[in-house]
Design an enzyme around this catalytic site. Sequence first.
Site, PDB file in Angstrom:
ATOM      1  CG  ASN A  45      -1.971   0.976   1.317  1.00  0.00           C
ATOM      2  OD1 ASN A  45      -2.609   1.085   2.354  1.00  0.00           O
ATOM      3  ND2 ASN A  45      -2.228   1.727   0.259  1.00  0.00           N
ATOM      4  CD  GLN A  58      -4.717   5.495   0.523  1.00  0.00           C
ATOM      5  OE1 GLN A  58      -3.724   4.780   0.692  1.00  0.00           O
ATOM      6  NE2 GLN A  58      -5.914   4.987   0.310  1.00  0.00           N
ATOM      7  CG  ASN A 108      -8.835   8.182  -0.557  1.00  0.00           C
ATOM      8  OD1 ASN A 108      -8.098   7.450   0.092  1.00  0.00           O
ATOM      9  ND2 ASN A 108     -10.075   8.450  -0.205  1.00  0.00           N
ATOM     10  CB  CYS A 115      -4.521   5.482   5.889  1.00  0.00           C
ATOM     11  SG  CYS A 115      -3.472   4.547   4.763  1.00  0.00           S
ATOM     12  N   GLY A 116      -4.356   2.654   8.138  1.00  0.00           N
ATOM     13  CA  GLY A 116      -3.459   1.948   9.046  1.00  0.00           C
ATOM     14  C   GLY A 116      -2.063   1.769   8.500  1.00  0.00           C
ATOM     15  CG  ASN A 117      -1.154  -0.821   5.230  1.00  0.00           C
ATOM     16  OD1 ASN A 117      -0.693  -1.613   6.053  1.00  0.00           O
ATOM     17  ND2 ASN A 117      -2.038  -1.190   4.324  1.00  0.00           N
ATOM     18  CG  HIS A 153     -13.524  -0.975   6.472  1.00  0.00           C
ATOM     19  ND1 HIS A 153     -12.561  -1.207   5.512  1.00  0.00           N
ATOM     20  CD2 HIS A 153     -13.017  -0.008   7.281  1.00  0.00           C
ATOM     21  CE1 HIS A 153     -11.520  -0.426   5.734  1.00  0.00           C
ATOM     22  NE2 HIS A 153     -11.774   0.320   6.803  1.00  0.00           N
ATOM     23  CD  GLU A 192      -7.762   2.280   0.584  1.00  0.00           C
ATOM     24  OE1 GLU A 192      -7.500   3.134   1.443  1.00  0.00           O
ATOM     25  OE2 GLU A 192      -6.932   1.480   0.137  1.00  0.00           O
ATOM     26  CB  CYS A 203      -6.785  -1.874   2.799  1.00  0.00           C
ATOM     27  SG  CYS A 203      -7.882  -0.701   3.645  1.00  0.00           S
ATOM     28  N   GLY A 212      -8.711  -2.000   6.475  1.00  0.00           N
ATOM     29  CA  GLY A 212      -9.493  -3.097   5.918  1.00  0.00           C
ATOM     30  C   GLY A 212      -9.140  -4.433   6.543  1.00  0.00           C
TER      31      GLY A 212
END
Length: 278
Positions: free
Chosen positions: A11, A44, A64, A73-75, A163, A212, A221, A224
Site C-alpha cells: 500500500n 494515498q 486518496n 489509513c493503518g498502513n 468498511h 478501497e 489496506c 481493511g
Amino acid sequence: MRFSKMHGAGNDFVVLDLRDGREAPSPALCRALADRHTGVGCDQILTIEATPTAGVVARYGIFNADGSRAGQCGNGARCVAAWLRRDADARGSALPDRFDVESPAGRHAVEFTADGRVRLDMGRPDFEPARIPLAGFTHADDCRLAVDGDAIAFSAVSMGNPHAVIRVDDIAAAEVERLGPALQRDAAFPDSVNVGFVEVVDRGHLRLRVYERGVGETLACGSGACAAAVVAMRDGWVERGVDVALPGGTLHIDWPDDAATVAMTGPAAFVFEGEWIA
C-alpha cells in the site's frame, strides 16, 4: 516540494512534510502526484502536520488518489511513524520506541518492535450503523443487499472509516472489480465504503482483497485488515489474534475482546526521495 515515497505491505504513499505551515495539497495536486504514468504514483498522499495536542509527535492527513480525504489509513500510519522517527534521527533528537501520532480519526499509539515492524493502536471498532455510516439497517451484522443482480451478504464496521466485509470461499475468484464499486455506489453507504473480500484459511489466518474508496483495489489496506479481522473474530471464525494475508504482504491483527482496542502490526518501508516540480 520534497516528498518521500513509502509503502506498507505494498500500500504505497507520497509523504509530504507540511509542518512549516504550508497548505494541504489540492485535489488536483493529489491526482497529479498519485498518477502512476505521469506522477509519482501512489494509493494515498500523507501529510505530516504540526499539532497542538500535548504528548503527540505530529498529526497526519490522508488524501486518496482521486483527491478525496480519508479518515483513517493503518498502513499509512505506520509509514508516518517510520518517517517521523527517521526525521528525528536526522535532526539529532531521536524518538523512543513508543510514541503517539494523531490522525483525522483520533490519537494512536505506535510502537517499534524488535523485528523492525510497527505496531499501531487502531482504536475500537464501531458497529453502530449510524456511525459507520450504514443507511437503512438497524444492525451491521449479516446484512443483505441486492447489488448488480446478486444478493450480497456482508457485515459493516467503522475503523475510523467505513468498511463492508464479504466472506468468500476463494479469494482468487472474488468479483472484486465488479462488486466493489457497485457496493460503493449503493445508497446504503452514503459516504461510500471500503469493500473487503475475506477468505478464512484456518483459525489463525485470513486472506483478504480490498476495493478501497477513492483508489480501487489495493495491494494492502490496514484498516481493511482490521475490519475483516474484527468481523471474523466477532462471528467466531478465527481466534483473537490473526494473520491477514493481502496481495502485498501480511499484517497481524490482535483484538483481545469486544471492549478492547485493535492492534495492527506490519512493515513500513522507504522507497525513494524526490522533488515535485509543478
